[in-house]
Write a protein that holds these residues in place. Structure first.
Motif, PDB file in Angstrom:
ATOM      1  N   MET A   1       0.834  -1.198   0.000  1.00 33.86           N
ATOM      2  CA  MET A   1       0.000   0.000   0.000  1.00 33.86           C
ATOM      3  C   MET A   1       0.875   1.257   0.000  1.00 33.86           C
ATOM      4  O   MET A   1       0.553   2.255  -0.649  1.00 33.86           O
ATOM      5  N   TYR A   2       1.979   1.192   0.713  1.00 36.28           N
ATOM      6  CA  TYR A   2       2.950   2.295   0.693  1.00 36.28           C
ATOM      7  C   TYR A   2       3.447   2.534  -0.739  1.00 36.28           C
ATOM      8  O   TYR A   2       3.473   3.669  -1.226  1.00 36.28           O
ATOM      9  N   ASN A   3       3.830   1.457  -1.414  1.00 37.38           N
ATOM     10  CA  ASN A   3       4.331   1.575  -2.786  1.00 37.38           C
ATOM     11  C   ASN A   3       3.249   2.087  -3.733  1.00 37.38           C
ATOM     12  O   ASN A   3       3.524   2.876  -4.649  1.00 37.38           O
ATOM     13  N   ALA A   4       2.008   1.621  -3.510  1.00 37.01           N
ATOM     14  CA  ALA A   4       0.907   2.071  -4.359  1.00 37.01           C
ATOM     15  C   ALA A   4       0.670   3.567  -4.192  1.00 37.01           C
ATOM     16  O   ALA A   4       0.450   4.294  -5.173  1.00 37.01           O
ATOM     17  N   LEU A   5       0.718   4.051  -2.952  1.00 40.94           N
ATOM     18  CA  LEU A   5       0.550   5.482  -2.705  1.00 40.94           C
ATOM     19  C   LEU A   5       1.683   6.278  -3.350  1.00 40.94           C
ATOM     20  O   LEU A   5       1.449   7.325  -3.978  1.00 40.94           O
ATOM     21  N   GLN A   6       2.907   5.779  -3.220  1.00 39.27           N
ATOM     22  CA  GLN A   6       4.044   6.461  -3.835  1.00 39.27           C
ATOM     23  C   GLN A   6       3.897   6.521  -5.353  1.00 39.27           C
ATOM     24  O   GLN A   6       4.276   7.515  -5.988  1.00 39.27           O
ATOM     25  N   SER A   7       3.322   5.465  -5.940  1.00 36.81           N
ATOM     26  CA  SER A   7       3.209   5.395  -7.399  1.00 36.81           C
ATOM     27  C   SER A   7       2.288   6.458  -7.985  1.00 36.81           C
ATOM     28  O   SER A   7       2.374   6.782  -9.167  1.00 36.81           O
ATOM     29  N   ILE A   8       1.379   6.998  -7.149  1.00 35.39           N
ATOM     30  CA  ILE A   8       0.477   8.043  -7.645  1.00 35.39           C
ATOM     31  C   ILE A   8       0.821   9.399  -7.028  1.00 35.39           C
ATOM     32  O   ILE A   8      -0.002  10.313  -7.011  1.00 35.39           O
ATOM     33  N   GLY A   9       2.045   9.497  -6.493  1.00 37.84           N
ATOM     34  CA  GLY A   9       2.543  10.798  -6.078  1.00 37.84           C
ATOM     35  C   GLY A   9       2.251  11.207  -4.657  1.00 37.84           C
ATOM     36  O   GLY A   9       2.360  12.396  -4.323  1.00 37.84           O
ATOM     37  N   ILE A  10       1.890  10.260  -3.788  1.00 41.29           N
ATOM     38  CA  ILE A  10       1.600  10.576  -2.389  1.00 41.29           C
ATOM     39  C   ILE A  10       2.766  10.089  -1.532  1.00 41.29           C
ATOM     40  O   ILE A  10       3.094   8.901  -1.512  1.00 41.29           O
ATOM     41  N   ASP A  11       3.398  11.012  -0.825  1.00 40.55           N
ATOM     42  CA  ASP A  11       4.619  10.717  -0.069  1.00 40.55           C
ATOM     43  C   ASP A  11       4.262  10.124   1.301  1.00 40.55           C
ATOM     44  O   ASP A  11       4.305  10.809   2.323  1.00 40.55           O
ATOM     45  N   ALA A  12       3.915   8.839   1.309  1.00 40.25           N
ATOM     46  CA  ALA A  12       3.539   8.154   2.548  1.00 40.25           C
ATOM     47  C   ALA A  12       4.774   7.600   3.242  1.00 40.25           C
ATOM     48  O   ALA A  12       5.826   7.396   2.631  1.00 40.25           O
TER      49      ALA A  12
END
Length: 332
Positions: free
Chosen positions: A105-116
């Motif tokens: 989920m961390y990687n998925a958020l990063q993939s759409i530009g969200i710095d989690a």
């Protein structure tokens, strides 16, 4: 990963489906789901529902109250919240850790530009604010890891649902919660919708759309609905009657809070119950019978716990921390 589509936004049915899939799907490879509930409070398996829910408010607002199969604390769901679940074959519960399942989920958020960022016991944060919490349950060679992503959750409703408090404290509590939790919408790219966000997550987790949907049979769906009607929508499961106990103790540790209650006769344990927001991977009740008849002492309790040390029944709470409760030295 392939994915399964849930059947709607009824929380009774979705929590039943999570549990049914854990015990019955038996996939050869990891499977994921993305789903939503209408307004609901989801209570951890080991919690006292009466102590977690503002019953007057949830009745007034037609908010469903459902007990899940995993540990951890009570959470509020609405249609501004996204739920996700992974079903993963594992050899034993001792192999389980939260980080390996929070990372997708961390990687998925990063993939759409969200710095989690991954923080704490089981959380995802953005800009220092919690946007996701997670819990797990292991059964029969399979792990269910599920969690939430707050996209645009109603924080006022969250506070009112989960806190039995006078009206004068509500605004203060809501302000405190807003300081600690965040909605992903506020950090997402401009014009990103919830539906588009879910599509982007599904695309990423399904190997960029290469892995398709796993469609359940009519018989499987019928059995899931039976689980909903016979357990997860019932008062007995979601609230239940709690017996009276003659010994009660409480403590809060880094791994979560825990309450122990026991009935003791002639120095022997007759009944016992553990409640709290600890993140046990397996249900501690699997070893409940081993406590019955034991001498009411720290040493006897520690012996039972050490014999089951590979079960991860109490998450990050250690056996010594649990055993000391039986000396009366916890924070009552």
């Amino acid at each position: 990963m392939r994915y399964i589509n849930y059947l709607g936004t009824d929380a009774y049915q979705n929590i039943a489906m999570d549990s049914w899939l854990l015990y019955n799907l038996k996939p050869d490879e990891p499977i994921f789901t993305l789903w939503q509930n209408k307004k609901a409070v989801i209570v951890g398996q080991n919690q006292n529902t009466f102590g977690e829910v503002n019953q007057e408010y949830v009745d007034k607002e037609d908010i469903q109250v459902v007990r899940r199969m995993s540990g951890g604390g009570a959470v509020y769901h609405d249609l501004g919240n996204i739920c996700f679940t992974f079903f993963v074959p594992v050899e034993s519960s001792s192999q389980v850790n939260f980080k390996q399942f929070v990372e997708p989920m961390y990687n998925a958020l990063q993939s759409i530009g969200i710095d989690a960022k991954i923080t704490g016991r089981n959380d995802l944060e953005v800009d220092g604010k919690k946007v996701s919490g997670n819990a797990q349950r292991y059964a029969g060679g399979y792990l269910m890891h599920h969690g939430t992503l707050m996209w645009d959750t109603d924080v006022d409703a969250m506070v009112r649902s989960l806190n039995v408090a006078d009206e004068k404290f509500i605004s203060k509590a809501a302000k405190s919660v807003r300081a600690r939790v965040g909605n992903i919408k506020n950090y997402a790219p401009e014009n990103q919708t919830l539906e588009g966000f879910m599509d982007a997550l599904r695309y990423y987790l399904s190997n960029q759309g290469k892995d398709g949907e796993l469609i359940l049979t009519d018989d499987q769906i019928a059995d899931i609905k039976r689980w909903r009607n016979e357990r997860f929508s019932t008062w007995e499961w979601n609230y239940g009657k709690s017996p009276d106990f003659d010994f009660v103790n409480h403590a809060k540790y880094a791994g979560g809070s825990v309450d122990v209650k026991a009935n003791v006769k002639e120095g022997k344990i007759q009944d016992i119950d553990f409640t709290g927001d600890f993140l046990g991977v397996r249900d501690w009740r699997e070893m409940k019978d081993e406590f019955i008849g034991q001498t009411f002492s720290q040493d006897a309790i520690l012996k039972v716990l050490d014999a089951n040390k590979d079960g991860q029944y109490f998450g990050g709470i250690t056996n010594n921390e649990l055993a000391v409760l039986f000396t009366g030295d916890g924070d009552k």
